[in-house]
Design a protein around this motif. Structure first.
Motif, mmCIF file in Angstrom:
data_model
loop_
_atom_site.group_PDB
_atom_site.id
_atom_site.type_symbol
_atom_site.label_atom_id
_atom_site.label_comp_id
_atom_site.label_asym_id
_atom_site.label_seq_id
_atom_site.Cartn_x
_atom_site.Cartn_y
_atom_site.Cartn_z
ATOM 1 N N VAL A 56 94.113 16.464 -45.445
ATOM 2 C CA VAL A 56 94.477 15.432 -46.425
ATOM 3 C C VAL A 56 95.974 15.168 -46.383
ATOM 4 O O VAL A 56 96.409 14.017 -46.427
ATOM 5 C CB VAL A 56 94.007 15.838 -47.837
ATOM 6 C CG1 VAL A 56 94.501 14.845 -48.868
ATOM 7 C CG2 VAL A 56 92.493 15.926 -47.881
ATOM 8 N N ASP A 57 96.782 16.218 -46.247
ATOM 9 C CA ASP A 57 98.234 16.017 -46.137
ATOM 10 C C ASP A 57 98.579 15.211 -44.888
ATOM 11 O O ASP A 57 99.463 14.360 -44.912
ATOM 12 C CB ASP A 57 98.956 17.365 -46.102
ATOM 13 C CG ASP A 57 98.870 18.097 -47.429
ATOM 14 O OD1 ASP A 57 98.590 17.431 -48.455
ATOM 15 O OD2 ASP A 57 99.058 19.325 -47.443
ATOM 16 N N ARG A 58 97.874 15.489 -43.804
ATOM 17 C CA ARG A 58 98.106 14.777 -42.546
ATOM 18 C C ARG A 58 97.717 13.301 -42.673
ATOM 19 O O ARG A 58 98.425 12.422 -42.183
ATOM 20 C CB ARG A 58 97.307 15.454 -41.432
ATOM 21 C CG ARG A 58 97.435 14.820 -40.096
ATOM 22 C CD ARG A 58 98.771 15.142 -39.481
ATOM 23 N NE ARG A 58 98.800 14.589 -38.158
ATOM 24 C CZ ARG A 58 99.889 14.193 -37.552
ATOM 25 N NH1 ARG A 58 101.044 14.349 -38.133
ATOM 26 N NH2 ARG A 58 99.848 13.689 -36.364
ATOM 27 N N LEU A 59 96.605 13.030 -43.356
ATOM 28 C CA LEU A 59 96.172 11.642 -43.535
ATOM 29 C C LEU A 59 97.158 10.846 -44.377
ATOM 30 O O LEU A 59 97.256 9.633 -44.236
ATOM 31 C CB LEU A 59 94.782 11.600 -44.171
ATOM 32 C CG LEU A 59 93.624 11.992 -43.275
ATOM 33 C CD1 LEU A 59 92.330 12.036 -44.068
ATOM 34 C CD2 LEU A 59 93.487 11.043 -42.099
ATOM 35 N N ARG A 60 97.888 11.528 -45.241
ATOM 36 C CA ARG A 60 98.871 10.828 -46.068
ATOM 37 C C ARG A 60 100.065 10.348 -45.259
ATOM 38 O O ARG A 60 100.713 9.371 -45.631
ATOM 39 C CB ARG A 60 99.351 11.746 -47.190
ATOM 40 C CG ARG A 60 98.337 11.912 -48.285
ATOM 41 C CD ARG A 60 98.917 12.652 -49.479
ATOM 42 N NE ARG A 60 97.954 12.687 -50.550
ATOM 43 C CZ ARG A 60 97.432 13.806 -51.037
ATOM 44 N NH1 ARG A 60 97.812 14.974 -50.568
ATOM 45 N NH2 ARG A 60 96.548 13.754 -52.002
ATOM 46 N N ILE A 61 100.380 11.026 -44.149
ATOM 47 C CA ILE A 61 101.597 10.669 -43.415
ATOM 48 C C ILE A 61 101.350 10.029 -42.056
ATOM 49 O O ILE A 61 102.290 9.595 -41.411
ATOM 50 C CB ILE A 61 102.512 11.908 -43.225
ATOM 51 C CG1 ILE A 61 101.816 12.988 -42.416
ATOM 52 C CG2 ILE A 61 103.021 12.408 -44.547
ATOM 53 C CD1 ILE A 61 102.717 14.116 -41.965
ATOM 54 N N VAL A 62 100.093 9.956 -41.597
ATOM 55 C CA VAL A 62 99.859 9.367 -40.271
ATOM 56 C C VAL A 62 100.092 7.870 -40.308
ATOM 57 O O VAL A 62 99.966 7.223 -41.338
ATOM 58 C CB VAL A 62 98.431 9.667 -39.737
ATOM 59 C CG1 VAL A 62 98.235 11.131 -39.512
ATOM 60 C CG2 VAL A 62 97.373 9.088 -40.628
ATOM 61 N N THR A 63 100.428 7.346 -39.149
ATOM 62 C CA THR A 63 100.640 5.904 -39.038
ATOM 63 C C THR A 63 99.302 5.209 -38.857
ATOM 64 O O THR A 63 98.298 5.834 -38.552
ATOM 65 C CB THR A 63 101.557 5.593 -37.836
ATOM 66 O OG1 THR A 63 100.961 6.147 -36.665
ATOM 67 C CG2 THR A 63 102.936 6.176 -38.045
ATOM 68 N N ASP A 64 99.332 3.932 -39.014
ATOM 69 C CA ASP A 64 98.116 3.121 -38.960
ATOM 70 C C ASP A 64 97.801 2.748 -37.507
ATOM 71 O O ASP A 64 97.760 1.586 -37.156
ATOM 72 C CB ASP A 64 98.333 1.873 -39.805
ATOM 73 C CG ASP A 64 97.048 1.332 -40.378
ATOM 74 O OD1 ASP A 64 96.008 1.967 -40.179
ATOM 75 O OD2 ASP A 64 97.103 0.273 -41.018
ATOM 76 N N THR A 65 97.583 3.738 -36.658
ATOM 77 C CA THR A 65 97.316 3.487 -35.247
ATOM 78 C C THR A 65 95.821 3.560 -34.973
ATOM 79 O O THR A 65 95.083 4.233 -35.690
ATOM 80 C CB THR A 65 98.043 4.514 -34.348
ATOM 81 O OG1 THR A 65 97.582 5.816 -34.698
ATOM 82 C CG2 THR A 65 99.542 4.439 -34.529
#
Length: 151
Positions: A56-65
């Motif tokens: 969940v923490d990773r999904l908050r900061i990933v780019t919209d790729t």
């Protein structure tokens, strides 16, 4: 500065719950881990509780790729298929029979393909997360004007 994806506590809990459920089934575990590795949580899959928090923490900061959106679409297909397998399992058990592990695995693959064929591609990461949560509830986000009968 990176843009932060807004995932509220309710969605975060739904993501953790559904991923935990997918990992608990033998027939969906391999596909789920492979999709989660595509999101690149960072650590090897050792401690499930820590990994889900990092997801969940990773999904908050990933780019919209497209890579991350594709991985979430794969997770959505897994969630939809798992929902349909468990629905079918309950339906069969009410009649006094039992769904075999092989039958469950085959049905999982079939329903996963069905989801991929009928669902529309999300426009962004947050929409992909919504599709994942909906798929876990047995819903397909179909393209606008989709007619399953072909008429």
């Amino acid at each position: 500065m990176k843009e932060v994806n807004y995932i509220d506590a309710k969605r975060a809990q739904a993501i953790r719950k559904e991923v935990r459920r997918l990992l608990s089934r033998d027939y969906s575990r391999a596909a789920t881990v492979s999709a989660l590795n595509a999101i690149a949580v960072g650590a090897d899959f050792d401690d499930e509780a820590v990994w889900l928090g990092q997801l969940v923490d990773r999904l908050r900061i990933v780019t919209d790729t497209p890579d991350y959106v594709d991985a979430l679409c794969e997770l959505a297909a897994c969630a939809y298929a798992e929902n349909r397998v468990e629905f079918q399992r309950k339906k069969i058990e009410r009649k006094g029979y039992k769904l075999s592990d092989t039958g469950a695995a085959n049905l999982f693959v079939e329903k996963s393909r069905e989801y991929k064929a009928e669902s529309r591609y999300p426009e962004g990461l947050l929409e992909a997360i919504e599709f994942f949560i909906d798929a876990a509830r047995g819903r397909i986000s179909r393209p606008f004007g989709f007619n399953p009968t072909g008429w």
